[in-house]
Design an enzyme around this catalytic site. Structure first.
Site, PDB file in Angstrom:
ATOM      1  N   ASP A   1       6.573   8.077   0.153  1.00 55.75           N
ATOM      2  CA  ASP A   1       6.022   7.387   1.315  1.00 55.75           C
ATOM      3  C   ASP A   1       7.106   6.973   2.301  1.00 55.75           C
ATOM      4  O   ASP A   1       6.830   6.821   3.482  1.00 55.75           O
ATOM      5  CB  ASP A   1       5.231   6.158   0.868  1.00 55.75           C
ATOM      6  CG  ASP A   1       3.872   6.542   0.312  1.00 55.75           C
ATOM      7  OD1 ASP A   1       2.879   6.399   1.047  1.00 55.75           O
ATOM      8  OD2 ASP A   1       3.803   7.008  -0.834  1.00 55.75           O
TER       9      ASP A   1
ATOM     10  N   GLN B   1      -5.535   7.547  -8.416  1.00 54.86           N
ATOM     11  CA  GLN B   1      -5.437   8.734  -7.565  1.00 54.86           C
ATOM     12  C   GLN B   1      -5.127   9.991  -8.374  1.00 54.86           C
ATOM     13  O   GLN B   1      -5.518  11.092  -7.986  1.00 54.86           O
ATOM     14  CB  GLN B   1      -4.357   8.534  -6.492  1.00 54.86           C
ATOM     15  CG  GLN B   1      -4.659   7.444  -5.484  1.00 54.86           C
ATOM     16  CD  GLN B   1      -3.983   6.134  -5.852  1.00 54.86           C
ATOM     17  OE1 GLN B   1      -3.817   5.828  -7.033  1.00 54.86           O
ATOM     18  NE2 GLN B   1      -3.581   5.358  -4.857  1.00 54.86           N
TER      19      GLN B   1
ATOM     20  N   LYS C   1       4.356   5.883  -4.896  1.00 52.52           N
ATOM     21  CA  LYS C   1       3.317   5.162  -5.619  1.00 52.52           C
ATOM     22  C   LYS C   1       3.881   4.433  -6.837  1.00 52.52           C
ATOM     23  O   LYS C   1       4.733   4.950  -7.542  1.00 52.52           O
ATOM     24  CB  LYS C   1       2.220   6.142  -6.044  1.00 52.52           C
ATOM     25  CG  LYS C   1       1.053   5.520  -6.773  1.00 52.52           C
ATOM     26  CD  LYS C   1       0.426   4.361  -6.005  1.00 52.52           C
ATOM     27  CE  LYS C   1      -0.031   4.748  -4.608  1.00 52.52           C
ATOM     28  NZ  LYS C   1      -0.451   3.583  -3.798  1.00 52.52           N
TER      29      LYS C   1
ATOM     30  N   ARG D   1      -5.792   8.351   2.630  1.00 55.46           N
ATOM     31  CA  ARG D   1      -4.544   7.866   2.044  1.00 55.46           C
ATOM     32  C   ARG D   1      -3.577   9.035   1.901  1.00 55.46           C
ATOM     33  O   ARG D   1      -3.931  10.188   2.129  1.00 55.46           O
ATOM     34  CB  ARG D   1      -4.772   7.125   0.716  1.00 55.46           C
ATOM     35  CG  ARG D   1      -5.919   7.529  -0.146  1.00 55.46           C
ATOM     36  CD  ARG D   1      -5.753   8.848  -0.818  1.00 55.46           C
ATOM     37  NE  ARG D   1      -4.498   8.961  -1.546  1.00 55.46           N
ATOM     38  CZ  ARG D   1      -3.935  10.107  -1.871  1.00 55.46           C
ATOM     39  NH1 ARG D   1      -4.485  11.266  -1.513  1.00 55.46           N
ATOM     40  NH2 ARG D   1      -2.807  10.142  -2.531  1.00 55.46           N
ATOM     41  N   GLY D   2      -2.334   8.694   1.555  1.00 47.44           N
ATOM     42  CA  GLY D   2      -1.269   9.690   1.548  1.00 47.44           C
ATOM     43  C   GLY D   2      -0.490   9.578   2.844  1.00 47.44           C
ATOM     44  O   GLY D   2      -1.075   9.639   3.933  1.00 47.44           O
ATOM     45  N   ALA D   3       0.822   9.397   2.742  1.00 46.65           N
ATOM     46  CA  ALA D   3       1.624   9.084   3.928  1.00 46.65           C
ATOM     47  C   ALA D   3       1.450  10.070   5.082  1.00 46.65           C
ATOM     48  O   ALA D   3       1.204   9.654   6.224  1.00 46.65           O
ATOM     49  CB  ALA D   3       3.102   8.964   3.538  1.00 46.65           C
TER      50      ALA D   3
ATOM     51  N   ARG E   1      -0.797   0.145   7.029  1.00 47.02           N
ATOM     52  CA  ARG E   1      -0.103   0.433   5.760  1.00 47.02           C
ATOM     53  C   ARG E   1       1.405   0.361   6.027  1.00 47.02           C
ATOM     54  O   ARG E   1       1.979   1.310   6.545  1.00 47.02           O
ATOM     55  CB  ARG E   1      -0.473   1.818   5.216  1.00 47.02           C
ATOM     56  CG  ARG E   1      -1.941   2.071   4.925  1.00 47.02           C
ATOM     57  CD  ARG E   1      -2.490   1.237   3.774  1.00 47.02           C
ATOM     58  NE  ARG E   1      -1.776   1.394   2.519  1.00 47.02           N
ATOM     59  CZ  ARG E   1      -1.995   2.369   1.632  1.00 47.02           C
ATOM     60  NH1 ARG E   1      -2.897   3.301   1.884  1.00 47.02           N
ATOM     61  NH2 ARG E   1      -1.323   2.393   0.486  1.00 47.02           N
TER      62      ARG E   1
END
Length: 346
Positions: A235, A194, A246, A45-47, A87
């Site tokens: 993001d 997170q 987020k 995860r994480g753009a 996503r």
């Protein structure tokens, strides 16, 4: 610094972030469908990291693939769409896939083996570029922080969200190396946590002072005069500066504005969506109700209660003090400035 992913023997090894902080578990992905599942399931995860992981997955799809001509073109399009659907909010995903498609179009006449090699090389290039970009963001952003800074953040915009170093946490890391950080306030970041699981773990590993907060403690902490700046990742950023990040980021921005605290967004130029004029156009992913109803399999509420679970929110540009990117600091008015930065980043 810990490796989130690496490519070996025609397989992608990924750090399963769902297992942190209890266990350090690497999973071997040998098929593109396994990489897709890892992205959807938040193992990755994480753009920025999502984009690079998808690039490796797309390259993997051509390892051992022997098709040519029109059949190969159709196969590429199908694989690209498979990753694009994982996503929808993280624009870095689509940016990375476009980079891969450019390499494919330039080399689709080559042998299957050579095409696969060049796709893999481009994924490796993206990986290395991301680390350099994050280090540059850190250096640019640390200039905004003075000695003894107490910084609040949400989610995880660190090494675990990128190929290394981080965006928001990259700024904090660079400042910490200059002994500027007195405390990092890490919001836990419901519902997937997170902040508590990943950001606290990262900062703890680096021996950077960190204190964990529940998300609803942020405003009171600001009111006590214990926060000098808020720094988050992003993001997707619209061309007017509106920022998707987020869920909970918007609330922090409102609170920071009320308390007169600078609110910074740290993100690479690849996070800007040059086709979107304002935040209302950004698609917001909604995730499973079970993420809210349960934590690690334990039910927290009535098992069948309705749940609204947007993964992201939009922070309007007028709440943002500055955007930190690898080329420098973008300040309001964002619209004109972002256009200039966009041309320079081409």
């Amino acid at each position: 610094m810990i490796r989130n992913l690496y490519y070996e023997e025609q397989a992608l090894m990924i750090l399963n972030q769902n297992c942190l902080p209890e266990e350090l578990v690497y999973e071997r992905c040998e098929r593109p469908e396994e990489v897709v599942a890892a992205i959807k399931g938040l193992k990755v995860r994480g753009a920025p990291l999502i984009g690079v992981t998808a690039a490796f997955g797309l390259a993997m799809a051509f390892s051992g693939y022997s098709g040519t001509g029109e059949a190969r073109d159709v196969y590429f399009s199908r694989m690209k769409e498979l990753f694009a659907a994982t996503r929808p909010t993280a624009v870095n995903l689509f940016w990375a896939l476009e980079r891969m498609e450019r390499v494919y179009r330039e080399n689709h006449h080559l042998s299957p083996e050579e095409l696969a090699r060049r796709l893999c090389q481009e994924a490796q290039n993206l990986y290395k570029e991301d680390i350099r970009v994050n280090e540059a963001i850190g250096e640019q952003g640390q200039e905004l922080l003075g000695e003894g800074s107490r910084v609040m953040t949400i989610c995880n915009a660190g090494a675990l969200a990128t190929c290394g170093y981080g965006t928001a946490l990259g700024v904090i890391r660079s400042a910490a190396r200059r002994n500027k950080i007195e405390m990092v306030w890490a919001c836990e970041t419901r519902p997937v946590l997170q902040g508590s699981r990943l950001t606290v773990w990262e900062l703890w590993q680096d021996k950077i002072p960190v204190t964990l907060l529940t998300d609803n403690m942020a405003g009171y902490t600001m009111s006590l005069g214990k926060v000098d700046a808020v720094i988050t990742g992003a993001d997707r950023i619209a061309t007017n500066g509106d920022t998707a990040n987020k869920i909970g980021t918007y609330s922090l921005a409102v609170l920071a504005k009320y308390h007169g605290i600078p609110f910074y967004v740290a993100a690479p130029l690849s996070t800007f969506d040059w086709n979107i004029k304002q935040g209302g156009e950004i698609p917001i992913e909604e995730r499973s109700a079970e993420e809210v109803r349960t934590i690690k399999g334990s039910c927290l509420t009535v098992p069948v209660v309705d749940v609204f679970n947007p993964a992201f929110d939009i922070t309007p540009e007028h709440l943002i003090t500055a955007i930190i990117c690898e080329k420098g600091i973008i300040r309001p008015p964002f619209g004109a400035a972002i256009k200039i930065w966009g041309r320079e980043g081409e």
